[in-house]
Design a protein around this motif. Sequence first.
Motif, PDB file in Angstrom:
ATOM      1  N   TYR A 163     -44.268  26.397  59.658  1.00 59.28           N
ATOM      2  CA  TYR A 163     -44.693  27.107  61.004  1.00 59.28           C
ATOM      3  C   TYR A 163     -43.589  27.708  61.741  1.00 59.28           C
ATOM      4  N   LYS A 164     -43.618  28.746  62.411  1.00 62.65           N
ATOM      5  CA  LYS A 164     -42.356  29.228  63.034  1.00 62.65           C
ATOM      6  C   LYS A 164     -42.834  29.440  64.662  1.00 62.65           C
ATOM      7  N   LEU A 194     -44.579  17.841  63.644  1.00 60.73           N
ATOM      8  CA  LEU A 194     -45.530  17.124  62.887  1.00 60.73           C
ATOM      9  C   LEU A 194     -46.215  18.238  62.285  1.00 60.73           C
ATOM     10  N   LEU A 195     -46.406  19.482  62.734  1.00 61.49           N
ATOM     11  CA  LEU A 195     -47.204  20.522  62.079  1.00 61.49           C
ATOM     12  C   LEU A 195     -46.333  20.868  60.728  1.00 61.49           C
ATOM     13  N   ASN A 196     -45.139  20.861  60.846  1.00 64.35           N
ATOM     14  CA  ASN A 196     -44.310  21.203  59.373  1.00 64.35           C
ATOM     15  C   ASN A 196     -44.490  19.944  58.436  1.00 64.35           C
ATOM     16  N   GLN A 197     -44.548  18.782  58.965  1.00 61.44           N
ATOM     17  CA  GLN A 197     -44.748  17.688  58.046  1.00 61.44           C
ATOM     18  C   GLN A 197     -46.198  17.526  57.312  1.00 61.44           C
ATOM     19  N   GLN A 198     -47.113  17.839  58.102  1.00 67.38           N
ATOM     20  CA  GLN A 198     -48.467  17.613  57.659  1.00 67.38           C
ATOM     21  C   GLN A 198     -49.570  18.706  57.886  1.00 67.38           C
ATOM     22  N   GLY A 217     -57.709  16.354  71.407  1.00 68.19           N
ATOM     23  CA  GLY A 217     -56.374  16.803  70.820  1.00 68.19           C
ATOM     24  C   GLY A 217     -55.624  17.885  71.418  1.00 68.19           C
ATOM     25  N   TYR A 218     -54.329  18.224  70.501  1.00 64.07           N
ATOM     26  CA  TYR A 218     -53.513  19.292  71.065  1.00 64.07           C
ATOM     27  C   TYR A 218     -53.580  20.623  70.499  1.00 64.07           C
ATOM     28  N   ILE A 219     -53.153  21.703  71.595  1.00 65.21           N
ATOM     29  CA  ILE A 219     -53.112  23.178  71.040  1.00 65.21           C
ATOM     30  C   ILE A 219     -51.818  23.484  71.333  1.00 65.21           C
ATOM     31  N   LEU A 220     -51.073  23.915  70.337  1.00 62.16           N
ATOM     32  CA  LEU A 220     -49.444  24.511  70.665  1.00 62.16           C
ATOM     33  C   LEU A 220     -49.964  26.266  70.475  1.00 62.16           C
ATOM     34  N   LEU A 221     -49.662  26.650  71.802  1.00 59.27           N
ATOM     35  CA  LEU A 221     -49.494  28.247  71.872  1.00 59.27           C
ATOM     36  C   LEU A 221     -48.370  28.687  71.412  1.00 59.27           C
ATOM     37  N   GLY A 222     -47.894  29.787  70.687  1.00 59.54           N
ATOM     38  CA  GLY A 222     -46.579  30.318  70.362  1.00 59.54           C
ATOM     39  C   GLY A 222     -46.222  29.564  69.114  1.00 59.54           C
ATOM     40  N   VAL A 223     -46.977  29.373  68.408  1.00 56.21           N
ATOM     41  CA  VAL A 223     -46.489  28.813  67.099  1.00 56.21           C
ATOM     42  C   VAL A 223     -47.550  29.560  65.951  1.00 56.21           C
ATOM     43  N   THR A 224     -47.102  29.854  64.913  1.00 56.57           N
ATOM     44  CA  THR A 224     -47.819  30.668  63.806  1.00 56.57           C
ATOM     45  C   THR A 224     -47.225  30.201  62.370  1.00 56.57           C
ATOM     46  N   GLU A 225     -48.239  30.264  61.587  1.00 58.82           N
ATOM     47  CA  GLU A 225     -47.991  29.956  60.102  1.00 58.82           C
ATOM     48  C   GLU A 225     -46.918  30.960  59.368  1.00 58.82           C
ATOM     49  N   ASP A 226     -46.063  30.403  58.553  1.00 58.92           N
ATOM     50  CA  ASP A 226     -45.087  31.472  57.970  1.00 58.92           C
ATOM     51  C   ASP A 226     -45.601  31.670  56.426  1.00 58.92           C
TER      52      ASP A 226
END
Length: 629
Positions: free
Chosen positions: A66-67, A11-15, A49-58
């Motif tokens: 995001y990678k 979802l992060l990479n889609q929106q 909401g959700y927090i994803l730790l271990g994901v950063t913007e490319d």
Amino acid sequence: MNYSAKELFQLLNQQDECDWIEAKGGSESSHSVMETVCAYANEPGLGGGYILLGVTEDNSSLFPQYKLVNIVDPDKFQKDFVSQCSSMFNIPVRPKVVVEKVDGNTIIKIKVDELAQTQKPLYFQSEGLPSGAYRRVGSTDQRCTEDDMHIFYSDYKSYDQTSVPGSSISDIDENALNRYRTLRDKVNPTAEELTYNDQELLEALGCVNKQNKTELTLAGLLLFGNSKALRSHYPMLRVDYIRVPGNEWIQNPDNRFTTIDMRGPLLTLLYRLMDAINGDLPKGFLLAEEEIQASSVGLPTKALREAIVNALMHRSYREHRPTQVVRYDNRIEIINPGYSLKAEEKLGEPGSETRNPFIAAVFHETNLAETKGSGIRAMRKLMQIAHLVPPTFDSDRQNNQFTSRLLLHHFLDEKDLQWLSRFEEHNLSDGQKQALIFVREVGAIDNATYRQMSNCDIIQASIELRQLKKLELFKSKGKGKGTYYVSGDKLSTPADGLITVVNDLRTLAQGLSIPIHTESEPVHEAIVNQLPEESEPVRDALVNQLPIHLKEKLNKFTGRTTDKEALEIFICELCDFKDYSTKQLSVLFTKQEKYMLHNFIKPLRESGRLEYTIPEMPNHPQQAYKTKL
């Protein structure tokens, strides 16, 4: 719905990030994560909401991507995180923490639920209210202000309806009341309120205390109160019209600016301010072919009036500081206490969120303000019709202020066409041409400003800005959402005197580099004196510019700091003498730049004692600080 970490990553990479998904890299500071926890728990109606730790913007791709960043020690993070959630806030919170594998990488998914209304607001115990609480605004975590508190405590009474102790009907300016009657009569001669006597009219407009009808409300005092009463009750609620020579804030302490302080009932103050600005603006006329009457091409009066009315109508009157109208040679900036209650990306769309409904109602009823939230859209249209660059807006929730910017530059006049002809081979769009002129006049532009000027979405703005960067007309600065653009090599080259090279007047010296620790590393004073040897000549030059009394004081603060309050006062003295960048201050005090920024400069700015010299672009490479008046 319960999402897996892999689904959230997709979802992060889609929106991109949104109000209910936040990505954090593996090296994010724990406080940053806790701010997001606080914001999710507080935001009304979001549901958490959700927090994803271990994901950063490319940042290497054209579109936001995001990678994954593998979390090395997830157990340690979980233990620390759960402990902080139990101890840092006013009440313990219990987010759900799950470790998952995505494409072979270990990442952590955190689900934060919204708190019950009776448990809000959640806030950091060490900071208190309101600044220790956070709200989720779009994809960002924002500190709360006093304006947010009534949401948590179900106080639906607007601040402009608070009573003003010690005020009375005798504080009313009859000229202001007569001005309302005249304006209202023009809009609707049969309006019922025109038949009321003064007392009844003030009651109908919400200008008197319902429990004590001899006492005025804040709306009543601001709309109709005389200057004496306003000065007595609220000495800082005024408008300052500041005339600054040139296009930048003047650094010369002996000739910084000229200013006119204005105070009075809003219905008459508006006209005084308009007269002062109009008398100071350049006038121009355009005679089209086969026309016998020239039309004015100066700044449209209605656009200027709308900008000023918006400032007076929507400002936060909880903040005891003036509205500033700053007139530069090439633009007018209206700096207003109180961030926009409407999301920045929705400015100009129908509908409005009003901070002061009773004050706003009077402006709407007298036709001084556009209705249905169409004021900003009307300003943009009027500026375009007048062949002027569209206005830009900046809502700064952290500093609780809103800035409107009206460029006085006539877009695509003969001089511009001559200059822009240098870039014909690139087939630039009108938006890109406007951006070139904006950077020439203001010095920098970011995605949000470009979108406002060009009326496009975030993706189109990114594509067009990056195209200008590829053509070497722009250079990018900053990272991720903080990216902005300045003049590139092919834009900065002077041609027949049509463009001025933007020089970084605040750069200390070629090659001066002060080691800076990352966000996740604590900065202690024990290491702040480790400055490079090449900074010594630069420090000597800066010290030699100081008057004797400041030189003597500086010597007291070059060693280990024992009196933080005294150092803060001295920093304000220095920035009153001259504007200084973070780097210059760190060299003067022989301390690490990161240490100075987080321990002194940032707290002074957030407390209102220091302010940016370039508020429209906080990350500007020439950014410095001045003492707030």
